[in-house]
Design an enzyme around this catalytic site. Sequence first.
Site, PDB file in Angstrom:
ATOM      1  N   GLU A   1      90.234  10.249 -62.609  1.00 38.04           N
ATOM      2  CA  GLU A   1      89.465  10.177 -61.361  1.00 38.04           C
ATOM      3  C   GLU A   1      89.493  11.482 -60.559  1.00 38.04           C
ATOM      4  O   GLU A   1      90.010  11.552 -59.426  1.00 38.04           O
ATOM      5  CB  GLU A   1      89.943   8.989 -60.531  1.00 38.04           C
ATOM      6  CG  GLU A   1      89.765   7.665 -61.257  1.00 38.04           C
ATOM      7  CD  GLU A   1      90.038   6.424 -60.418  1.00 38.04           C
ATOM      8  OE1 GLU A   1      90.634   6.540 -59.332  1.00 38.04           O
ATOM      9  OE2 GLU A   1      89.640   5.323 -60.858  1.00 38.04           O
TER      10      GLU A   1
ATOM     11  N   GLU B   1      89.192   1.994 -66.750  1.00 43.46           N
ATOM     12  CA  GLU B   1      89.659   1.092 -65.676  1.00 43.46           C
ATOM     13  C   GLU B   1      88.517   0.181 -65.217  1.00 43.46           C
ATOM     14  O   GLU B   1      87.422   0.665 -64.944  1.00 43.46           O
ATOM     15  CB  GLU B   1      90.141   1.863 -64.440  1.00 43.46           C
ATOM     16  CG  GLU B   1      91.474   2.524 -64.573  1.00 43.46           C
ATOM     17  CD  GLU B   1      91.857   3.293 -63.331  1.00 43.46           C
ATOM     18  OE1 GLU B   1      91.518   2.875 -62.207  1.00 43.46           O
ATOM     19  OE2 GLU B   1      92.476   4.367 -63.489  1.00 43.46           O
TER      20      GLU B   1
HETATM   21  C1  LIG Z   1      85.401   6.424 -47.094  1.00 42.56           C
HETATM   22  C2  LIG Z   1      86.796   5.920 -46.790  1.00 42.56           C
HETATM   23  O1  LIG Z   1      87.447   5.595 -48.023  1.00 42.56           O
HETATM   24  C3  LIG Z   1      88.811   5.249 -47.879  1.00 42.56           C
HETATM   25  C4  LIG Z   1      89.397   4.771 -49.165  1.00 42.56           C
HETATM   26  O2  LIG Z   1      88.551   5.105 -50.284  1.00 42.56           O
HETATM   27  C5  LIG Z   1      88.992   4.760 -51.534  1.00 42.56           C
HETATM   28  C6  LIG Z   1      88.106   4.934 -52.577  1.00 42.56           C
HETATM   29  C7  LIG Z   1      88.485   4.611 -53.858  1.00 42.56           C
HETATM   30  C8  LIG Z   1      89.759   4.098 -54.075  1.00 42.56           C
HETATM   31  C9  LIG Z   1      90.136   3.715 -55.433  1.00 42.56           C
HETATM   32  C10 LIG Z   1      91.260   3.022 -55.805  1.00 42.56           C
HETATM   33  N1  LIG Z   1      91.094   2.818 -57.120  1.00 42.56           N
HETATM   34  C11 LIG Z   1      92.000   2.052 -57.997  1.00 42.56           C
HETATM   35  C12 LIG Z   1      92.869   3.079 -58.644  1.00 42.56           C
HETATM   36  N2  LIG Z   1      92.122   3.853 -59.654  1.00 42.56           N
HETATM   37  C13 LIG Z   1      93.179   4.518 -60.376  1.00 42.56           C
HETATM   38  C14 LIG Z   1      94.340   3.572 -60.395  1.00 42.56           C
HETATM   39  O3  LIG Z   1      95.479   4.274 -59.985  1.00 42.56           O
HETATM   40  C15 LIG Z   1      94.005   2.465 -59.391  1.00 42.56           C
HETATM   41  O4  LIG Z   1      95.112   2.183 -58.564  1.00 42.56           O
HETATM   42  N3  LIG Z   1      89.986   3.387 -57.545  1.00 42.56           N
HETATM   43  N4  LIG Z   1      89.369   3.920 -56.520  1.00 42.56           N
HETATM   44  C16 LIG Z   1      90.656   3.939 -53.024  1.00 42.56           C
HETATM   45  C17 LIG Z   1      90.273   4.279 -51.735  1.00 42.56           C
END
Ligand SMILES: CCOCCOc1ccc(-c2cn(C[C@@H]3NC[C@@H](O)[C@H]3O)nn2)cc1
Length: 447
Positions: free
Chosen positions: A166, A353
Site C-alpha cells: 500500500e 487484501e
Molecule cells: C481522509 C481521512 O482518512 C483517515 C483514515 O484513512 C484511512 C484510509 C485507509 C486505511 C486503510 C486501512 N487498511 C487496512 C490495512 N491495509 C493493510 C493492513 O495492514 C490493514 O490493516 N487499508 N486502508 C486507513 C485509514
Amino acid sequence: MAIIQLPKDLKFGVATAAYQIEGAANEDGRGESIWDTFAKTPGKVVNGDNGDIACDSYHRYKEDVQLIKELGSDMYRFSVSWPRILPNGTGEVNQKGLDYYHRLVDELLEQGIEPVCTLYHWDLPQALQDKGGWDNRETIDAFTNYAEIMFKEFEGKINKWITINEPWCVSFLSNYVGAHAPGNQDLQLAANISHHLLVAHGQTVKRFRDLGIDGEIGYAPNTTWKEPFSNQQKDIDACQREVGYLIDWFFEPVFHGQYPSYLVDWYKQKGVTLKIEDGDMEVIQQRIDFVGINYYNGNVARYKKGSGLFDCEDMDMDYKRTDINWPIYPEGFYKVLTYIHKKYGDTPIYITENGACFNDEVKDNQVNDTGRINYLKTHLAALQQSIDSGVPVKGYFCWSLLDNFEWAEGYTMRFGLVHMNYRTLERTKKESYYWYQQVIRNGWYDL
Ligand SMILES: CCOCCOc1ccc(-c2cn(C[C@@H]3NC[C@@H](O)[C@H]3O)nn2)cc1
C-alpha cells in the site's frame, strides 16, 4: 439463492503483517520502528494502544500456522519486520531476527502452506526515519540492501515476494493526511515519498533479477472506486482523480513508465511537483511477475468545489457499512479489477487484501460474525464476475487471519477470521473462519 462457483485453480490464503500481530517488540534484538514511536505518541492511536504484545504471534506462530492449516489455506501472506533484521535499518544483521522468520517459514513449508513475503508493511526502522525516512533517497538503497539480505537468506524457501504494501498509505495517508506513522501533513513531502517508494520498489525488483533469485516478485497497491453520481463531465473527472490518487499514481509509472498527466497537472496547481532524477522512471518500470491488489471499499461520488484534495465528495447512498464505518460496495471491487485489467494489461493479479471490520465478541465460545460472512460473499461474487470477464486473478488473501493492531484504530477494530482476546491472547475461530474453510474446500458457496 445463486450459487457462486469459483475457478478450480484459484488459490486461497490469509494475510497479516509483522507490527500488527508479532508483539515481542523489545525482544531478540529488534530495533525501534516508526510505529513504535507513533503508537507511543499521545493521541495518535486509540486508547494509546501499541504493538508491544499484539497477538504475540512471535511466540505463538506454531498455533497460528495450525489455524492457517486447519483453514485449508494454500498460502500465507506475512510481512517481515525490517528492524528485526536490521535494528538500525542498515549495517549489522540481527541473526535472531532471521532465525524467527526461518522458524515461521519452515513451519509453513512443513504444513504445506506457501509463504508469501511482504518486505515492507509500514514498520520503517526509526533510525532511518531519524535521517529523513522515505524523504531521504538514501532510504531507497537501504531498502534494496535489506531486501537483498532476505532474498539470499530465504531463496528456495520463499518464492513469492512483495516489495511494498500500500504505497499510497505509506506516502499520502502517512505524510499528507497524517493519520498513520510518522504523521506528517505536507502534500509535497507525500508526493516526494510516493516517488521514492516507487524507485525503491523498482530498484529492488532489478536487484532480484540481477541476483538471479528464483521466484516471483511484485508489489501491493491499495485501491478504491468512485462511481460518478451523474454523467456530467465534472463528476466523471472528479471521480477519476480520486481513483487515480490510489491506482493510476502507483500503476502508471510501473506499467507505462510515467506519472498520470492529469494528476501531475492537478498537483502542479496545488504547488506540488516531483523531483525525478535521471533514470528513475526506467528503474520504476521493471517488469513484475504479479501485482497485488488490496480492496476494501468504494462509493458513489460527485464534483464539489473545495471538497478534499480533488474537489470530489462521496454521496450518502445509504449503503450498509462495516464497524469501521466503511461503505460496503462490492460493485467497486469489480470496477477496480476491470479498470486495472483494461488499462494496465494481463500481469497476473493476487488479491493481497480484502476483508471487513466487524467487532463481534465471543458468546458461548462462538463469534457469530454474519456481517463479515455477507461481506465476503458479495466480494467473492464480484471477484468471480471479474475473473469471468477475463481479469487474470490467481489468488485471494482474506485480511486477516487474526484480529490485530489496526494502526490508528488500535485494537478497537477487528478484521480477523479468528477472534483475539487481547488479555489472555486466546484465539477463537469465528463463524466466518468456518465459512471460508468451506469455500476453500468446496470452491463454491450460496450467495
Ligand atoms: C481522509 C481521512 O482518512 C483517515 C483514515 O484513512 C484511512 C484510509 C485507509 C486505511 C486503510 C486501512 N487498511 C487496512 C490495512 N491495509 C493493510 C493492513 O495492514 C490493514 O490493516 N487499508 N486502508 C486507513 C485509514
